[in-house]
Design a protein around this motif. Sequence first.
Motif, PDB file in Angstrom:
ATOM      1  N   PRO A 198       1.077  -1.295   0.014  1.00  0.00           N
ATOM      2  CA  PRO A 198       0.029   0.011   0.106  1.00  0.00           C
ATOM      3  C   PRO A 198       0.909   1.246   0.066  1.00  0.00           C
ATOM      4  CG  PRO A 198       0.092  -1.041   2.118  1.00  0.00           C
ATOM      5  CD  PRO A 198       0.863  -1.834   1.139  1.00  0.00           C
ATOM      6  N   GLU A 199       0.157   2.118  -0.434  1.00  0.00           N
ATOM      7  CA  GLU A 199       1.021   3.694  -0.419  1.00  0.00           C
ATOM      8  C   GLU A 199       1.102   4.130   1.118  1.00  0.00           C
ATOM      9  OE1 GLU A 199       1.959   5.812  -2.694  1.00  0.00           O
ATOM     10  OE2 GLU A 199       1.790   4.316  -4.403  1.00  0.00           O
ATOM     11  N   PRO A 200       1.908   4.597   1.413  1.00  0.00           N
ATOM     12  CA  PRO A 200       2.338   5.105   2.727  1.00  0.00           C
ATOM     13  C   PRO A 200       1.482   6.339   2.887  1.00  0.00           C
ATOM     14  CG  PRO A 200       4.266   5.968   1.259  1.00  0.00           C
ATOM     15  CD  PRO A 200       3.317   4.878   0.541  1.00  0.00           C
ATOM     16  N   ALA A 201       0.973   6.460   4.127  1.00  0.00           N
ATOM     17  CA  ALA A 201       0.022   7.726   4.623  1.00  0.00           C
ATOM     18  C   ALA A 201       0.830   8.919   4.241  1.00  0.00           C
ATOM     19  CB  ALA A 201      -0.251   7.641   6.099  1.00  0.00           C
ATOM     20  N   PRO A 202      -0.035   9.948   3.950  1.00  0.00           N
ATOM     21  CA  PRO A 202       0.623  11.135   3.574  1.00  0.00           C
ATOM     22  C   PRO A 202       1.405  11.765   4.892  1.00  0.00           C
ATOM     23  CG  PRO A 202      -1.642  11.203   2.876  1.00  0.00           C
ATOM     24  CD  PRO A 202      -1.229   9.824   3.521  1.00  0.00           C
ATOM     25  N   THR A 203       1.149  11.116   5.927  1.00  0.00           N
ATOM     26  CA  THR A 203       1.806  11.977   6.985  1.00  0.00           C
ATOM     27  C   THR A 203       3.165  11.430   7.366  1.00  0.00           C
ATOM     28  OG1 THR A 203       0.451  11.004   8.329  1.00  0.00           O
ATOM     29  CG2 THR A 203      -0.392  13.060   7.941  1.00  0.00           C
ATOM     30  N   SER A 204       3.256   9.965   6.866  1.00  0.00           N
ATOM     31  CA  SER A 204       4.345   9.164   7.279  1.00  0.00           C
ATOM     32  C   SER A 204       5.748  10.028   6.892  1.00  0.00           C
ATOM     33  CB  SER A 204       4.219   7.664   6.526  1.00  0.00           C
ATOM     34  OG  SER A 204       4.013   7.925   5.252  1.00  0.00           O
ATOM     35  N   ARG A 205       6.713   9.540   7.750  1.00  0.00           N
ATOM     36  CA  ARG A 205       8.118  10.309   7.440  1.00  0.00           C
ATOM     37  C   ARG A 205       8.928   9.056   6.591  1.00  0.00           C
ATOM     38  NH1 ARG A 205      11.001  12.601  12.390  1.00  0.00           N
ATOM     39  NH2 ARG A 205       9.380  14.191  12.293  1.00  0.00           N
ATOM     40  N   ARG A 206       9.232   9.467   5.357  1.00  0.00           N
ATOM     41  CA  ARG A 206      10.114   8.715   4.804  1.00  0.00           C
ATOM     42  C   ARG A 206      11.509   8.726   5.132  1.00  0.00           C
ATOM     43  NH1 ARG A 206       7.821   9.011  -1.419  1.00  0.00           N
ATOM     44  NH2 ARG A 206       5.852   8.291  -1.004  1.00  0.00           N
ATOM     45  N   PRO A 207      12.449   7.758   5.322  1.00  0.00           N
ATOM     46  CA  PRO A 207      13.735   7.730   5.649  1.00  0.00           C
ATOM     47  C   PRO A 207      14.448   8.605   4.444  1.00  0.00           C
ATOM     48  CG  PRO A 207      13.343   5.561   5.083  1.00  0.00           C
ATOM     49  CD  PRO A 207      11.942   6.303   4.960  1.00  0.00           C
ATOM     50  N   ARG A 208      15.413   9.425   5.037  1.00  0.00           N
ATOM     51  CA  ARG A 208      16.166  10.139   4.340  1.00  0.00           C
ATOM     52  C   ARG A 208      17.112   9.141   3.560  1.00  0.00           C
ATOM     53  NH1 ARG A 208      18.660  15.279   7.948  1.00  0.00           N
ATOM     54  NH2 ARG A 208      16.832  16.260   8.181  1.00  0.00           N
TER      55      ARG A 208
ATOM     56  N   HIS B 170      17.392   5.317   1.637  1.00  0.00           N
ATOM     57  CA  HIS B 170      16.438   4.183   1.651  1.00  0.00           C
ATOM     58  C   HIS B 170      17.171   2.863   2.426  1.00  0.00           C
ATOM     59  CE1 HIS B 170      14.306   0.803  -0.246  1.00  0.00           C
ATOM     60  NE2 HIS B 170      13.315   1.655  -0.695  1.00  0.00           N
ATOM     61  N   PRO B 171      16.456   2.075   3.133  1.00  0.00           N
ATOM     62  CA  PRO B 171      16.910   1.161   3.891  1.00  0.00           C
ATOM     63  C   PRO B 171      17.707   0.029   3.041  1.00  0.00           C
ATOM     64  CG  PRO B 171      14.515   1.507   4.790  1.00  0.00           C
ATOM     65  CD  PRO B 171      14.731   2.374   3.439  1.00  0.00           C
ATOM     66  N   ALA B 172      17.326   0.115   1.879  1.00  0.00           N
ATOM     67  CA  ALA B 172      18.275  -0.829   0.752  1.00  0.00           C
ATOM     68  C   ALA B 172      19.689  -0.649   0.958  1.00  0.00           C
ATOM     69  CB  ALA B 172      17.732  -0.848  -0.739  1.00  0.00           C
ATOM     70  N   TRP B 173      20.055   0.650   0.955  1.00  0.00           N
ATOM     71  CA  TRP B 173      21.410   1.143   1.021  1.00  0.00           C
ATOM     72  C   TRP B 173      22.110   0.590   2.393  1.00  0.00           C
ATOM     73  CZ3 TRP B 173      23.330   1.962  -3.300  1.00  0.00           C
ATOM     74  CH2 TRP B 173      22.457   2.405  -4.400  1.00  0.00           C
ATOM     75  N   TRP B 174      21.233   0.538   3.395  1.00  0.00           N
ATOM     76  CA  TRP B 174      21.948   0.141   4.676  1.00  0.00           C
ATOM     77  C   TRP B 174      22.002  -1.470   4.812  1.00  0.00           C
ATOM     78  CZ3 TRP B 174      24.024   3.676   7.425  1.00  0.00           C
ATOM     79  CH2 TRP B 174      23.488   4.870   7.534  1.00  0.00           C
ATOM     80  N   VAL B 175      21.091  -2.076   4.028  1.00  0.00           N
ATOM     81  CA  VAL B 175      21.157  -3.460   3.869  1.00  0.00           C
ATOM     82  C   VAL B 175      22.395  -3.997   2.838  1.00  0.00           C
ATOM     83  CG1 VAL B 175      20.191  -5.652   2.826  1.00  0.00           C
ATOM     84  CG2 VAL B 175      18.841  -4.061   4.291  1.00  0.00           C
ATOM     85  N   ALA B 176      22.655  -3.128   1.997  1.00  0.00           N
ATOM     86  CA  ALA B 176      23.851  -3.249   1.038  1.00  0.00           C
ATOM     87  C   ALA B 176      25.014  -3.015   1.739  1.00  0.00           C
ATOM     88  CB  ALA B 176      23.513  -2.387  -0.294  1.00  0.00           C
ATOM     89  N   GLY B 177      25.194  -1.979   2.558  1.00  0.00           N
ATOM     90  CA  GLY B 177      26.393  -1.710   3.248  1.00  0.00           C
ATOM     91  C   GLY B 177      26.828  -2.933   4.382  1.00  0.00           C
ATOM     92  N   ALA B 178      25.821  -3.395   5.161  1.00  0.00           N
ATOM     93  CA  ALA B 178      26.037  -4.432   5.724  1.00  0.00           C
ATOM     94  C   ALA B 178      26.565  -5.925   5.212  1.00  0.00           C
ATOM     95  CB  ALA B 178      24.551  -4.802   6.948  1.00  0.00           C
ATOM     96  N   ALA B 179      25.598  -5.909   4.138  1.00  0.00           N
ATOM     97  CA  ALA B 179      26.129  -7.177   3.084  1.00  0.00           C
ATOM     98  C   ALA B 179      27.607  -7.076   2.843  1.00  0.00           C
ATOM     99  CB  ALA B 179      25.149  -7.285   1.958  1.00  0.00           C
ATOM    100  N   PHE B 180      27.930  -5.685   2.307  1.00  0.00           N
ATOM    101  CA  PHE B 180      29.270  -5.489   2.098  1.00  0.00           C
ATOM    102  C   PHE B 180      30.345  -5.892   2.817  1.00  0.00           C
ATOM    103  CE2 PHE B 180      32.981  -2.887   1.470  1.00  0.00           C
ATOM    104  CZ  PHE B 180      33.360  -2.889  -0.023  1.00  0.00           C
ATOM    105  N   VAL B 181      30.150  -5.542   4.285  1.00  0.00           N
ATOM    106  CA  VAL B 181      31.000  -5.702   5.537  1.00  0.00           C
ATOM    107  C   VAL B 181      31.045  -6.997   5.690  1.00  0.00           C
ATOM    108  CG1 VAL B 181      31.330  -5.332   7.831  1.00  0.00           C
ATOM    109  CG2 VAL B 181      30.916  -3.381   6.446  1.00  0.00           C
TER     110      VAL B 181
END
Length: 446
Positions: A6-16, A18-29
């Motif tokens: 579903p589309e996020p609610a208009p008031t939701s705060r999106r992370p600066r 994207h979590p994909a980059w954090w996952v990729a960083g942990a995978a790299f380490v």
Amino acid sequence: MATRIPEPAPTSRRPRVHPAWWVAGAAFVALLAAAGFRGAPGALMVPLHEEFGWSMSIMSLAVSINLVLYGLVAPFAAALMDRFGMRQVVSSALFLVALGAGGSVVMTASWQLLVFWGLLIGTGTGAMALVFAATVANRWFVNRRGLVMGVLTAGAATGQLVILPPVAAMAEGIGWRPASLVIGATALAAVPLVWLVIRDYPEDRGVRPYGADPSSYVGPARAAGGALKRATEGLAYATRQRAFWALAIAFAICGATTNGLIGIHFIPSAHDHGMSATTAAGLLAAVGIFDIAGTIASGWLTDKFDPRKLLVAYYAFRGVSLLMLPWLLSDQVHPSMILFIAVYGLDWVATVPPTVALCQRIFGDRGTIVFGWVFASHQIGAAVAAFGAGMVRDVFGTYTYAWWGGAAICAIAAVLSISVTATRRRLPAQPISTQTPDPEARAEAR
């Protein structure tokens, strides 16, 4: 069952970020830490030979077992990640690497080398391998997938080379046992990061994959069935297509000419020419530094150009480099050797992003597991070359014929790569599932 996000609610705060980059960083380490021991045998073989008198052949056999398991475990690891989760599989793999590296300090007989270096570390590194990188890239990214695959591949390859100088220095200075303990501790240190950061799917973080179209993205169908069944079904499906055999044989040659020849035997060969092990290890570490640039660039190029043509270029450059190597080795570092290191570094695992892309295009949702089998052939090739080069050295007293043989098979890999029949259009990127590719993709793949 597939679910629409579903589309996020208009008031939701999106992370600066994207979590994909954090996952990729942990995978790299994690890949960096697990790869530490893969390059270490080249620096430890001479000290072990001097202490125990073990031949190059028996030590090469231990490395060959390691390389075979590193490859053969990979497709099953991909299915296990689907079934039980990436965190569980990767954490267990890091523990096995640490156990094998740490346990090796108590070795007193050559058969124990086969257990610690071969069985334990081979299984541990194989349970991660590059299928882990492919799983992260395919599940968490739609845009920049090739680039991310290039970065993660660089982490896996660079870890085994960058750690060589300190390992070689420790082996020469205070002994090979402290060097092995450092490798084990490095693998253990990555476990908390893996457990805290990595999640199996973007939906677990309440987001879509990076770059997914909000109007059309549908969550992946979760895997069903046992890991053994899914891995063997993927192999049965792939082996009926000629493209699989071309990719597998070419990638076996890739493994033979990187991990099998240069990764394991460059240091002993340089030692034969009077170069110190520490200096030779430094040169291999420089390969790792150039590899970062080369593999990331290869991922970027894979997003833009025909992967088959990229593979032809990579294998051609590698073959010419190996052909010239016997005349470049000496007791001192000179400009021609630096040029060899630069070319080989840029080319080291640049083959991975194009190969992953071709597997994904041709085999669709089964692409990651099929790549696991293609990667298994990579490690079988590496194992054969590692053992074969050791035999060549024992029989002829030189590695020259091994280098020339590697150059010859690179030409074969280039021909096989251009012969792959890829799909005529780029198929929609999808995460791993148990669904089969659409009939059009299946027909084109044949």
